[in-house]
Design an enzyme around this catalytic site. Structure first.
Site, PDB file in Angstrom:
ATOM      1  CB  CYS A 523      24.595  53.289  26.081  1.00 39.16           C
ATOM      2  SG  CYS A 523      24.578  54.832  27.045  1.00 39.16           S
ATOM      3  CB  SER A 524      24.171  50.910  29.808  1.00 37.70           C
ATOM      4  OG  SER A 524      24.654  49.909  30.965  1.00 37.70           O
ATOM      5  CG  ASP A 525      24.963  55.567  31.616  1.00 36.22           C
ATOM      6  OD1 ASP A 525      25.171  55.995  30.050  1.00 36.22           O
ATOM      7  OD2 ASP A 525      25.846  55.462  31.926  1.00 36.22           O
ATOM      8  CB  ALA A 527      24.330  59.246  30.356  1.00 39.37           C
ATOM      9  N   GLY A 528      26.535  58.132  29.023  1.00 42.05           N
ATOM     10  CA  GLY A 528      27.828  58.747  28.277  1.00 42.05           C
ATOM     11  C   GLY A 528      27.351  58.425  26.881  1.00 42.05           C
ATOM     12  CD  GLN A 568      27.992  58.132  31.542  1.00 44.15           C
ATOM     13  OE1 GLN A 568      29.121  57.249  32.048  1.00 44.15           O
ATOM     14  NE2 GLN A 568      27.130  57.794  32.124  1.00 44.15           N
TER      15      GLN A 568
END
Length: 593
Positions: A523-525, A527-528, A568
């Site tokens: 995704c972006s990071d 993680a979530g 997250q």
């Protein structure tokens, strides 16, 4: 894991590599050329210089910035930076010639090729920027010397003419017209006559080409669709050869054909423009599906086990106190060991999009340092093992940054990945979520990896599918891979319903079935949204294999043991539970009673 083959959409369109050209008077079309890999010849250099080789970061990027009507930059884009440019008489210059020009310029100015960044070959121009270098040469110094001191040498060695050099915004090079000294009366009349003659010739040729190719185009598209990268393995060579033939035959008249499909324009523009940080390719480069085409639910799950699991999930979702306590316990969970010193070191800190979500030291993806442009083995990516420690089921990673795109493609190549799952738009509410790591059309070179966008198919408003043709220009090996891009998952929140994501997951797994490589999920990071998708997919895969006892919280702890921050928020955890319950319910309905 139970996965499957992804059928190529019947209306998928193959894209030809595109290099924008200068906007000369009366020229409303844009030339197209096939990019060729950069030459690997070494340069004779002094002690302070570096040899251009697969270890040096020659990266061709395609970036464009959209200007607002009032002259400002549109919301969601950043102001263009200044670039140096060298405009030649070769139109288009071509990727190989552009890289060769850069090599020779670096040699004559006693610079390392690593001093040049943000390199693009745009029509007849080479554009670039300069990083700090031992000679303390600025962007204007390099452009000036290229136009004065070493111009003759460049022209002699390359067999072309350097028309103009300078510094400005990148679009100054693409909008370049002939110098003003052509403005005397006779030359102006002559030039106008030549331009009009060229326009007439182009119009006649375009009409002829359109008529000749109109009937063959649909047949060619059907052949490509039948041989796409999601097809059988024994068609790969034929598919690759067909791609090459198609790209070589694609002419500058492709833009004229775009007007033949006005019905697709509004559909593609309305969907793509919402989720991109750059202008979209021509609408004719895409295809779209007007409505949902849900994949049939297939599973080997036992009926009694399914009912038991479904009752457990529904109770979990109804009992809010139980859900809250379980999430609280998950928040208190601490993986052991949990040291992330390598990712947080000074050398690697700038390679992380979010410093809070980085791989553990003991479980991280390692690149081959000898093949990396910065001679580093670090990338913000974690292998996620389901049951076999020798073969990760997934690679969880962040959305690439502009300076880690080459690292991303190195990871894809070294792990033999054939499927990429992307869960974030490129930008959301003017905030960049991920840098575009693929060409918006045609091909781009990222270090030694040439990436060609073969097709882009919009299934619905929630996701699209892209096919890539990947080539290692050092070894000349080629591969095909597929990217599934989910568009409707906001950074701060969850999708409105689980149905689009579940349908998306089925298509991913049909494409993946039978492969022995990890699925890249980002995704972006990393993680979530990445953790939520992996949690849902891992639990449902276990159910499909007949596992009768499923503990989603324990499964999430298992995933967090391998990468911090996976899933997250409580909302994401509840969304995962809901998605599992709804898929189990769909499976039960599909099973014979």
């Amino acid at each position: 894991m139970q996965h499957g083959e992804q059928p190529v959409p019947p209306s998928s369109t193959v894209l030809a590599p595109k290099i924008p050209t200068s906007s000369t008077p009366g020229d409303g079309l844009r030339d197209r050329a096939v990019s060729s890999p950069a030459p690997q010849a070494e340069l004779q250099q002094g002690p302070s210089e570096q040899v251009l080789s697969p270890g040096k970061p020659i990266m061709v990027e395609k970036k464009s910035y959209t200007e607002a009507k009032d002259g400002g930059v549109q919301r969601g884009t950043r102001p263009p930076d200044e670039y140096g440019y060298i405009i030649t008489d070769q139109k288009p210059l071509g990727l190989a010639a552009g890289v060769r020009l850069l090599e020779l310029l670096a040699k004559h100015l006693h610079l390392s090729t690593a001093s040049f960044i943000n390199i693009s070959v745009v029509g007849p121009a080479l554009t670039f920027r300069i990083r700090q270098n031992p000679q303390n040469l600025s962007l204007s110094d390099v452009a000036s010397q290229a136009g004065e001191l070493v111009k003759a040498e460049l022209e002699a060695e390359l067999g072309l003419k350097v028309v103009q050099t300078g510094v400005g915004e990148r679009n100054e090079a693409t909008a370049y017209s002939h110098p003003s000294h052509f403005g005397d009366g006779f030359h102006t009349v002559l030039l106008t006559f030549i331009v009009l003659a060229c326009m007439a010739g182009i119009a006649i040729a375009a009409s002829a080409a359109f008529c000749l190719r109109r009937h063959a185009k649909q047949r060619e598209k059907e052949r490509l669709a039948a041989l796409g990268p999601e097809g059988a393995a024994d068609t790969t060579l034929e598919y690759q050869e067909l791609c090459r033939q198609h790209m070589a035959a694609k002419s500058l008249f492709g833009r004229a054909e775009a007007s033949a499909a006005p019905a697709e324009t509004s559909r593609v523009s309305s969907v793509s423009s919402q989720f991109s940080d750059a202008p979209q390719p021509s609408p004719s480069s895409h295809s779209s599906t007007p409505s949902w085409c849900e994949e049939p639910v297939q599973s080997n799950m036992d009926i009694s086990t399914g009912h038991m699991i479904l009752a457990y999930m529904e109770d979990h979702l109804r009992n809010r106190d139980r859900l809250a306590k379980e999430w609280q316990a998950l928040c208190a969970y601490q993986a052991e060991p949990s040291i992330c010193s390598i990712a947080q070191s000074e050398a690697n800190l700038k390679k992380n999009r979010n410093p809070d979500y980085v791989p553990y030291d003991h479980v991280r993806i390692k690149l081959k340092a000898e093949s990396n442009p910065s001679r580093s083995d670090f990338i913000n990516a974690s292998p996620i093992i389901e049951h076999d420690p020798r073969m990760p089921a997934y690679i969880a990673t962040q959305g690439p940054l502009s300076h880690t795109i080459a690292d991303f493609w190195q990871m894809v190549w070294e792990h033999g990945c054939t499927v990429i799952v992307m869960l974030s738009p490129l930008a959301e509410d003017s905030v960049k979520q991920c840098d575009r790591y693929w060409p918006d059309e045609g091909s781009s070179l990222y270090h030694i990896y040439e990436v060609n966008l073969v097709s882009e198919h919009i299934w619905c408003e929630d996701f699209l599918v892209r096919s890539f043709y990947l080539k290692n220009v050092q070894s000349q090996e080629t591969r095909t891979l597929t990217q599934f891009h989910f568009l409707s998952w906001p950074a701060e929140g969850i999708p409105a319903t689980t149905r689009p994501l579940l349908d998306f997951r089925r298509k991913v797994n049909k494409c993946y079935r039978g492969r022995s490589c990890p699925i890249i999920v980002h995704c972006s990071d990393g993680a979530g949204r990445t953790g939520t998708y992996i949690l849902v997919d891992m639990v449902l895969n276990r159910m499909a294999k007949g596992v009768k006892e499923i503990d989603i919280a324990a499964t999430l702890e298992h995933i967090r043991d391998q990468r911090p921050g996976m899933v997250q928020t409580k909302d994401q955890f509840e969304f995962a539970l809901t998605a599992v319950a709804e898929e189990v319910n769909a499976i039960l309905k599909a099973l014979p009673q």
